[in-house]
Design an enzyme around this catalytic site. Structure first.
Site, PDB file in Angstrom:
ATOM      1  N   ILE A  24     -24.847  20.493  -7.269  1.00 43.01           N
ATOM      2  CA  ILE A  24     -23.924  19.914  -6.282  1.00 43.01           C
ATOM      3  C   ILE A  24     -23.144  18.879  -7.092  1.00 43.01           C
ATOM      4  CG2 ILE A  24     -23.647  18.575  -4.169  1.00 43.01           C
ATOM      5  CD1 ILE A  24     -26.241  19.819  -3.131  1.00 43.01           C
ATOM      6  N   PRO A  25     -21.900  19.186  -7.458  1.00 38.79           N
ATOM      7  CA  PRO A  25     -21.204  18.465  -8.525  1.00 38.79           C
ATOM      8  C   PRO A  25     -20.629  17.099  -8.168  1.00 38.79           C
ATOM      9  CG  PRO A  25     -19.800  20.185  -7.649  1.00 38.79           C
ATOM     10  CD  PRO A  25     -21.114  20.311  -6.940  1.00 38.79           C
ATOM     11  N   CYS A  26     -21.507  16.129  -7.981  1.00 38.31           N
ATOM     12  CA  CYS A  26     -21.058  14.774  -7.675  1.00 38.31           C
ATOM     13  C   CYS A  26     -20.342  14.121  -8.864  1.00 38.31           C
ATOM     14  CB  CYS A  26     -22.218  13.909  -7.200  1.00 38.31           C
ATOM     15  SG  CYS A  26     -23.665  13.951  -8.260  1.00 38.31           S
ATOM     16  N   HIS A  27     -20.547  14.662 -10.064  1.00 33.78           N
ATOM     17  CA  HIS A  27     -19.861  14.134 -11.255  1.00 33.78           C
ATOM     18  C   HIS A  27     -18.353  14.380 -11.191  1.00 33.78           C
ATOM     19  CE1 HIS A  27     -21.011  18.310 -12.213  1.00 33.78           C
ATOM     20  NE2 HIS A  27     -19.896  18.351 -12.934  1.00 33.78           N
TER      21      HIS A  27
END
Length: 184
Positions: free
Chosen positions: A139-142
């Site tokens: 889950i690409p919070c970056h």
């Protein structure tokens, strides 16, 4: 009522040791980097070490492909992040950010505000939900930055955030490291 069981394994990645966690139904519930802020905070019981679960093999394969520069689909893995409905919605939006692109906390706030019929939503509230994402990288919070281009607020650390977005080929020209950060 029986407590839920959770399992964990370790994945050695190019950015360091990663802990993967799943529930008894073999849904991924966690992916934390060593030293990450909020490490394991959504799991309310001890995680049992188990390196042989099929879901962990699938998740490690997904991560291998990701770190080779491929673009595996998030939908390939059964994800079950633990959090309230607000956080769940923010994490869904994170899953919609394309590989190699970034969005802002403010942009996500506008989406949530519109859905709730509100004029405004706090970007800080969005930041809190993004920061508590229990399944980092997948889950690409970056891929979330401040509206001014600041690379603030990554619970895995600013250096890791930079490595991940550079790995994805994000144009770094308008992005910068803030002098004071909330990230470790």
């Amino acid at each position: 009522m029986k407590d839920k069981s959770y399992f964990k394994t370790i994945y050695n990645s190019p950015i360091g040791s990663i802990t993967l966690a799943c529930d008894e139904k073999e849904n991924i519930v966690g992916l934390w980097m060593e030293g990450q802020k909020y490490f394991g905070d959504t799991i309310d019981s001890e995680m049992i070490e188990n390196h042989n679960l099929e879901i962990f093999k699938k998740a490690k394969n997904w991560l291998d492909r990701y770190f080779r520069g491929e673009k595996p689909e998030i939908s390939e893995l059964p994800l079950a992040p633990i959090g309230n409905s607000f956080r769940q919605r923010v994490w869904q939006i994170l899953c919609e950010i394309p590989y190699g692109e970034v969005t802002t906390y403010g942009d996500i706030a506008k989406i949530i505000a519109k859905e709730k019929g509100k004029v405004k939503m706090s970007a800080q509230a969005i930041g809190g939900a993004v920061g508590h994402n229990p399944i980092s990288i997948i889950i690409p919070c970056h891929r979330v930055v401040s509206s001014n281009g600041s690379l603030t607020g990554y619970s895995g650390g600013i250096k890791t955030k930079i490595k991940l977005i550079k790995h994805e080929g994000v144009n770094m020209d308008k992005l910068f490291i803030p002098k004071h950060s909330t990230a470790p």
